[in-house]
Design an enzyme around this catalytic site. Structure first.
Site, PDB file in Angstrom:
ATOM      1  N   ASP A   1     -19.021   5.296  60.029  1.00 13.37           N
ATOM      2  CA  ASP A   1     -19.765   4.382  59.171  1.00 13.37           C
ATOM      3  C   ASP A   1     -20.810   5.214  58.422  1.00 13.37           C
ATOM      4  O   ASP A   1     -21.144   6.337  58.851  1.00 13.37           O
ATOM      5  CB  ASP A   1     -20.440   3.333  60.066  1.00 13.37           C
ATOM      6  CG  ASP A   1     -21.428   2.489  59.294  1.00 13.37           C
ATOM      7  OD1 ASP A   1     -21.066   1.975  58.231  1.00 13.37           O
ATOM      8  OD2 ASP A   1     -22.587   2.353  59.776  1.00 13.37           O
TER       9      ASP A   1
ATOM     10  N   ASP B   1     -24.047   3.722  56.321  1.00 13.19           N
ATOM     11  CA  ASP B   1     -25.430   3.223  56.372  1.00 13.19           C
ATOM     12  C   ASP B   1     -25.942   2.978  57.791  1.00 13.19           C
ATOM     13  O   ASP B   1     -25.297   2.282  58.588  1.00 13.19           O
ATOM     14  CB  ASP B   1     -25.537   1.928  55.552  1.00 13.19           C
ATOM     15  CG  ASP B   1     -25.395   2.218  54.065  1.00 13.19           C
ATOM     16  OD1 ASP B   1     -26.283   2.881  53.502  1.00 13.19           O
ATOM     17  OD2 ASP B   1     -24.358   1.811  53.484  1.00 13.19           O
TER      18      ASP B   1
HETATM   19 MG   LIG Z   1     -23.884   0.708  59.232  1.00  9.24          MG
END
Ligand SMILES: [Mg+2]
Length: 248
Positions: free
Chosen positions: A71, A73
């Site tokens: 992932d 962010d």
């Molecule tokens: Mg995230």
């Protein structure tokens, strides 16, 4: 009496000193059988050894290269855009890079902060896993961030964005079968448990990162990731961490 006893002793001696000799053909058959058995046992041992090695994963070459889904962010970076100053970002903290993207015909600047040790982390894990970026963000932003993190190393080539997620009750779910159909060899590292709701046994939780310069979460994961790449099925290990999902 004496003579009969000595005769008995002689006959006993003869009996005890008697050595049975197998007929030649029989002896040959026994030897043949023994040889055959030895071969069979050898074959069995070889098979068992190979099986042990693959099960215990002692030999790196015997295990296929697994996929690590990352992932972006709050896992590898944190960003904020023009006009928004989140309280988590200390005023005056310079971003690692600024992205200029156009969203809905409006130019937007994103100030991106890299999680501590992210470059080293990517360098190391790219040698162990095939890396795949999977973000619920828009492609125009996610691809620009991935490009910066890749830094021309060609380690973040495969990417999935918001359009590859499934929208469920307002939150984006990352379906790992989109990335790879063999779930025994795919791992997702994500700060949002909701993102891997469909595949909790494939997930490595990580706490959200916003600005802490002393954060070592990525470094702390390296020994575990190093070991995990040798398992036959990642779910056999990661399913045991389910109770920790809420704590991390
Ligand atoms: Mg995230």
């Amino acid at each position: 009496m004496n003579s009969s006893r000595s005769a008995e002793t002689t006959s006993l001696k003869r009996t005890t000193s008697f050595r049975f000799v197998w007929p030649k053909q029989y002896n040959h058959n026994i030897k043949k059988k023994k040889k055959k058995n030895r071969k069979r046992i050898k074959r069995g041992l070889k098979w068992a050894f190979k099986r042990c090695v693959s099960t215990l994963s002692l030999k790196p070459d015997a295990v296929k290269r697994k996929i690590l889904v990352l992932d972006l962010d709050e896992t590898l970076i944190h960003s904020h855009h023009d006009g928004v100053l989140r309280p988590t970002v200390r005023p005056g903290t310079p971003p690692d890079f600024i992205l200029k993207v156009v969203i809905d015909k409006h130019p937007v600047r994103f100030f991106v902060h890299k999680r501590p040790h992210v470059d080293f982390f990517l360098e190391v894990v790219s040698q162990w896993y095939e890396l795949v970026v999977f973000t619920a963000s828009m492609e125009i932003y996610g691809s620009a961030v991935a490009d910066k993190l890749d830094n021309n190393r060609n380690i973040l080539k495969r990417r999935y964005y918001r359009q590859h997620c499934t929208l469920d009750l307002g939150s984006y779910i990352k379906d790992l079968s989109v990335v790879h159909d063999d779930l025994s060899s795919i791992v997702i590292l994500d700060n949002s448990p909701g993102a891997y709701r469909s595949h909790p046994d494939n997930a490595i939780p990580i706490k959200s990162w916003f600005s802490d310069p002393s954060d070592t979460a990525l470094l702390n994961l390296l020994p575990m990731l190093d070991a995990l790449r040798f398992t036959a099925d990642v779910r056999s290990v990661l399913s045991r961490n389910l109770h920790q999902h809420r704590l991390w």
